[in-house]
Scaffold this motif. Structure first.
Motif, PDB file in Angstrom:
ATOM      1  N   GLU A 168     -17.451  50.823  -3.067  1.00  0.00           N
ATOM      2  CA  GLU A 168     -17.265  49.736  -4.039  1.00  0.00           C
ATOM      3  C   GLU A 168     -17.619  50.174  -5.461  1.00  0.00           C
ATOM      4  O   GLU A 168     -17.395  49.428  -6.406  1.00  0.00           O
ATOM      5  N   GLY A 197     -20.846  45.538   2.101  1.00  0.00           N
ATOM      6  CA  GLY A 197     -20.084  46.476   1.282  1.00  0.00           C
ATOM      7  C   GLY A 197     -20.484  47.927   1.515  1.00  0.00           C
ATOM      8  O   GLY A 197     -21.436  48.226   2.231  1.00  0.00           O
ATOM      9  N   GLU A 217     -26.702  50.864   4.615  1.00  0.00           N
ATOM     10  CA  GLU A 217     -26.333  50.726   3.199  1.00  0.00           C
ATOM     11  C   GLU A 217     -27.518  50.149   2.411  1.00  0.00           C
ATOM     12  O   GLU A 217     -28.397  49.500   2.975  1.00  0.00           O
ATOM     13  N   LYS A 222     -25.541  46.327  -1.360  1.00  0.00           N
ATOM     14  CA  LYS A 222     -24.258  46.418  -0.661  1.00  0.00           C
ATOM     15  C   LYS A 222     -24.328  45.678   0.679  1.00  0.00           C
ATOM     16  O   LYS A 222     -23.397  44.967   1.066  1.00  0.00           O
TER      17      LYS A 222
END
Lengths: 314, 536, 125
Positions: free
Chosen positions: A55, A51, A42, A46
């Protein structure tokens, strides 16, 4: 010659077994997503909290971004330093790290020995014996070889003791678990003894690998197995190479699939994208599950079944 | 020293393989020490005399005892036939690769055990180790389905396969909440939680064995009546009428909940349990969406008014049926996206797992309400007085949002803006602990399973909640924000069981209630820390 | 001897109606049946019963709506209602705490316990 034949056979077993494992992974159907966060490729904004792209508002309208750098930042310490175990189980890491790093160094030493053999065969003119480059190569062989053997011996003794001493590990270990560690320990131990008993610069290793590369030609009158310990080392190393892909120790390379194809496989199936065709292929498969509510008869596909409601409960 | 139980012990007959004694469970701090000797109440002999109970102190499925030896053998055969199917692409393309990888690479290093709240809180009972049930399956698979298995089993792990082994394994598959904390910490990437999931599937898809709450009353009722609550479409809509009116009392203006609006931007999917158990959650969504001027709708079609998909926990076939139905309803309503209300497993089911199931017209984008709500709260469309939420708040992370979907920050950014008393639990985010109600546990309560859940699988969460509020006086009202129906169910049971409302003034609810509670211009607060709703 | 008390059984499932009707009549009650809220309302307007057992999930008119109509009707709200439903336990809390109306007089979960519903019926008539 017997040693060479054994080594060749074992190398073939390794290649065939490893290729089979990898091939099988590559030909399995695309499965449903089952990723687990943090997904290390990611983007940094994030990844800092684990995350995902989900999101973002209307994430499907945005270009899917991922970061190879972030993935590398995680993977390199994970592979080399066994970072995950360091974080989650430090006491085991203390024996597991030298064990694994010892094995890595052995692999590195092997490839340096191959390089050395290739240099002897073809590189003599540009890398003359006695030159700085050859000196460096020799030093690297000695360094990786010795460090690997020492770390590996310590690590495998540690792993064995730990598995025997810790009831949590002992009670769930089978004969095969001890055998695997003992096998590796013996390999390290004999390699170590060979070097210690008169071959500190791994000349035997150089000569044997040269022989492997040349179908058994001898360098400086070398014949494999001149000493008992060196003979055992060659046999153990060869067998180990063949054995690893036949056991759960194949996680050495299969870990790639565990991470990339499952834990981090977050690739979305965008409307109209290429994944849809793959899914349709899966949905055409015909299950034979027996429970009544499934209502499979071997003729109905997953698609047929998924678009119908069950008539029966069980 | 206690005897360590091994996978092979699963085959050995006994009345109760693993029993939790008073004092075994992890201790609770004051003022809850009086619960420290509490243990799971014994099963009532007359209720369980015909069912399998030999695993531990509780029963999740209640598998009928086979009448004859032949019946037992037939069930063993069915089990092996199902096990074989788990490794066939025709039958298990959905999870074949993850399953094979996790079956073949466990090093038994026990790192996962320490990550498991059930194992830790139970007083470290071996059978609850994440690798334990996975090993049982590995050993059976190696011995009975692999060539030469009877011989290699002597070297790799030898287990007898009899009806007792199988009946216990089925039950044991329902002592794990599928939170997958174990998979996160595994250095190799093995997912013993997934193996639990696959064991459940084998039992359901081949043998028709599953807890009635998630199968019969769950997916079957969902597909037949329209909702796992048992409410048909009319009953759900009529119940929502009450909510609309009650929200009007809070806002001072009419709040309408739109049904079946074709062409709306958003189809909002709620867990239908919210309507009857936490109606203010459904109402709060409506208040926020209406105030933000969103174009949205709910569906009154069967299955469409209930976002749950219990198939996620035990059966790929039932899972697919529900997911396809949800998506098809969205297609027919011609919405731009589906927004998942505050329900964790529904989030993961439709957004992530169903992603590689939906194609063509039914591949409609799905979004977490956390994201939609963050956009609204941050957009400035609504005005807030955060001091209205002048009480301590902590956030429970539903596993399905964080570790399993990566939805971590949107809900936090909202809380930081509207709840000045917000503090984190330890650990949180992707490292969170399950509420103890995951994978169907929150709705399972037959026999004494609810007590097992509250005492064992929810215990870690209770400790975490207490810890988050440890610096607050006991009598100050406290709010556990749990934006997930299942988690709320589990937390409600924790609070009731441990009398935490009386002792710690502990309350719980969703995220939207906090948002509405902080909105400017509301006539009455939506959160009021009492038994009585604010409109009374 | 007083005339037998009359119970209106509202349920969309024939099996349940038959079961309840047999159960009550064996105990000396008189019963009438309705398949959904609309039909039940017609019966009540013709001749109000002494007690209603009410299912929740029904076609045409749900038990929720029917219950609300009865309990907000000045003439009819005194008729006690036992909700008899397979809807999950949470429904009891929901239907009992709505500010628009009083809680139901009884609540029996399906599968029905004969003893429980008879006790309630005797108490409420």
């Amino acid at each position: 010659m017997g040693f060479y034949v054994l080594s060749y056979l074992c190398i073939v077993v390794f290649i065939v077994a490893a290729a089979h494992l990898v091939y099988r992974q590559l030909t399995l159907p695309v499965h449903v997503r089952w990723e687990i966060y943090p997904v290390q490729h990611e983007t940094t904004d994030k990844l800092s909290h684990g995350g995902s792209y989900m999101e973002d508002l209307n994430w499907w309208e945005k270009k899917h971004k991922s970061s190879l750098l972030n993935e590398a930042k995680y993977m390199i310490p994970e592979i080399l330093l066994i970072r995950g175990l360091w974080k989650e189980n430090k006491s085991l890491w203390r024996v597991s790290f030298p064990f694994h790093f010892g094995l890595y160094l052995m692999i590195a030493a092997f490839f340096l020995l191959v390089l050395n053999g290739l240099v002897i065969l073809w590189g003599g003119s540009c890398l003359p014996p006695g030159g700085a480059a050859r000196g460096l190569l020799n030093s690297l062989i000695v360094l990786t070889g010795w460090t690997g053997l020492i770390l590996g011996t310590m690590g495998s003794v540690g792993m064995l003791c730990r598995r025997l001493a810790d009831p949590e590990l002992r009670e769930f270990s089978s004969f095969a678990d001890y055998f695997n560690i003992a096998f590796i320990l013996l390999f390290f131990l004999f390699g170590f003894l060979t070097c210690l008993s008169g071959d500190p610069s791994l000349e035997g290793g150089k000569e044997y690998v040269f022989g492997l590369l040349t179908g058994g030609s001898s360098l400086n009158g070398y014949a494999p197995g001149q000493s008992f310990t060196s003979g055992v080392t060659i046999v153990l190393a060869s067998l180990l190479a063949a054995y690893i892909p036949l056991t759960h120790m194949s996680h050495m390379f299969m870990k790639y699939f565990l991470y990339h194809d499952v834990k981090w496989d977050d690739a979305p199936n965008l409307p109209g994208g290429p994944t849809e065709a793959i899914i349709l292929k899966n949905l055409a498969l015909k299950p034979t599950w027996k429970a009544k509510h499934v209502e499979a008869d071997g003729r109905k596909s997953w698609l047929d079944i998924a678009s119908s409601a069950p008539k029966e409960i069980k | 020293m206690k005897k360590i139980l091994k996978p092979s012990d699963m085959a050995k007959p006994s009345d109760c393989l693993c029993h939790i004694e008073p004092g075994d469970l992890s201790p609770l701090p004051p003022p809850y020490e009086d619960f420290n000797q509490t243990t799971i109440p014994p099963l009532k002999p007359d209720r369980v005399k015909n069912i399998e109970t030999s695993l531990d102190d509780t029963v999740a499925i209640g598998i009928p005892k086979p009448a004859t030896k032949e019946a037992e053998e037939e069930l063993v055969r069915q089990f092996l036939s199902g096990l074989k199917k788990l490794f066939e692409k025709e039958n298990n393309w959905t999870f074949l690769q993850p399953l094979m990888l996790s079956m073949e690479h466990c090093a038994k290093c026990q790192t996962c055990s320490d990550a498991c709240p059930v194992y830790e809180m139970s007083g470290r009972k071996d059978i609850y180790r994440p690798m334990f049930r996975a090993e049982v399956l590995r050993w059976i698979n190696n011995k009975y389905l692999k060539p030469g298995g009877k011989i290699t089993a002597k070297l790799t792990g030898d287990i007898d396969l009899n009806w007792t082994t199988i009946a216990r394994l089925a039950e044991l598959a329902y002592r794990c909440t599928l939170c997958r904390r174990c998979a996160t910490v595994c250095p190799i990437g093995v997912d013993n939680g997934l193996i639990t999931h696959e064991i459940r599937k084998l039992f359901s898809q081949e043998m028709g064995i599953a807890p009635k709450e998630i199968h019969e009353k769950g997916t079957v009722q969902h597909l037949k009546v329209g909702s796992t609550t048992g409410m048909n479409s009319l009953a759900a809509k009529d119940s929502v009428d009450f909510i609309e009116e009650e929200m009007e009392e809070i806002t001072g203006y009419k709040v309408s909940i739109p049904w079946d609006v074709e062409g709306a931007d958003i189809l909002l999917l709620h867990n239908a349990g919210e309507i009857i158990a936490w109606p203010e959650n459904v109402g709060a969504f409506a208040i926020i969406f209406q105030a933000a001027g969103l174009s949205w709708t709910m569906s009154s079609e069967a299955v469409g008014y209930d976002a749950v998909n219990y198939g996620l926990w035990y059966d790929d076939v039932q899972f697919s049926r529900v997911a396809v139905k949800h998506a098809d309803i969205a297609r027919r309503l011609k919405v731009k996206k589906i927004v998942m209300g505050e329900c964790g497993h529904a989030h993961k089911a439709l957004t992530v797992i169903a992603d590689r199931l939906l194609t063509g017209g039914i591949n409609i984008p799905r979004e977490s309400a956390m994201v939609t709500l963050e956009d609204i709260v941050m957009s400035g469309k609504l005005k807030f007085e955060p001091q209205k939420n002048n009480f301590p708040v902590t956030l429970h992370d539903p596993c399905n949002y964080v570790r399993l979907m990566g939805i971590v920050e949107p809900q936090r950014r909202i809380l930081r803006k509207i709840a000045p008393g917000f503090r984190e639990m330890t650990p949180h985010g992707v490292d969170n602990y399950c509420c103890g109600g995951g994978s169907g546990f929150a709705i399972m309560s037959g026999y004494n399973f609810a007590e097992w859940r509250t005492l064992v699988s929810s215990r870690k969460k209770f400790l975490q909640i207490l810890n988050a509020f440890k610096d607050e006086p006991l009598d100050v009202p406290k709010y556990v924000c749990a934006p997930c129906s299942n988690c709320k169910g589990a937390i409600r049971d924790i609070i009731n069981h441990y009398q935490a409302e009386e002792r710690s003034n502990l309350h719980y609810g969703g995220l939207v209630e906090l948002i509405v509670n902080a909105m400017v211009g509301m006539k009455k607060p939506i959160i009021n820390f009492g038994d009585e709703p604010s409109w009374k | 001897m007083a005339s037998p008390k009359k119970i209106l059984i509202v349920d969309d499932e024939q099996d349940i109606r038959t079961y309840l009707s047999t159960l009550f009549e064996d105990q000396g009650f008189k019963t009438v049946q309705a398949r959904d809220g609309d039909e039940a309302m017609k019966i009540i307007q013709a001749e109000p019963p002494d007690l209603i057992t009410l299912d929740v999930s029904m076609p045409e008119k749900s038990g929720v709506k029917f219950f609300r109509e009865i309990k907000t009707n000045e003439q009819l709200k005194k008729i006690p209602i036992i909700i008899v439903t397979g809807v999950s336990e949470d429904f009891k809390g929901f239907i009992s705490s709505r500010h628009q109306m009083p809680p139901p007089e009884g609540f029996v979960a399906k599968p029905i316990s004969a003893e429980e519903i008879l006790d309630l019926a005797r108490k409420l008539t």
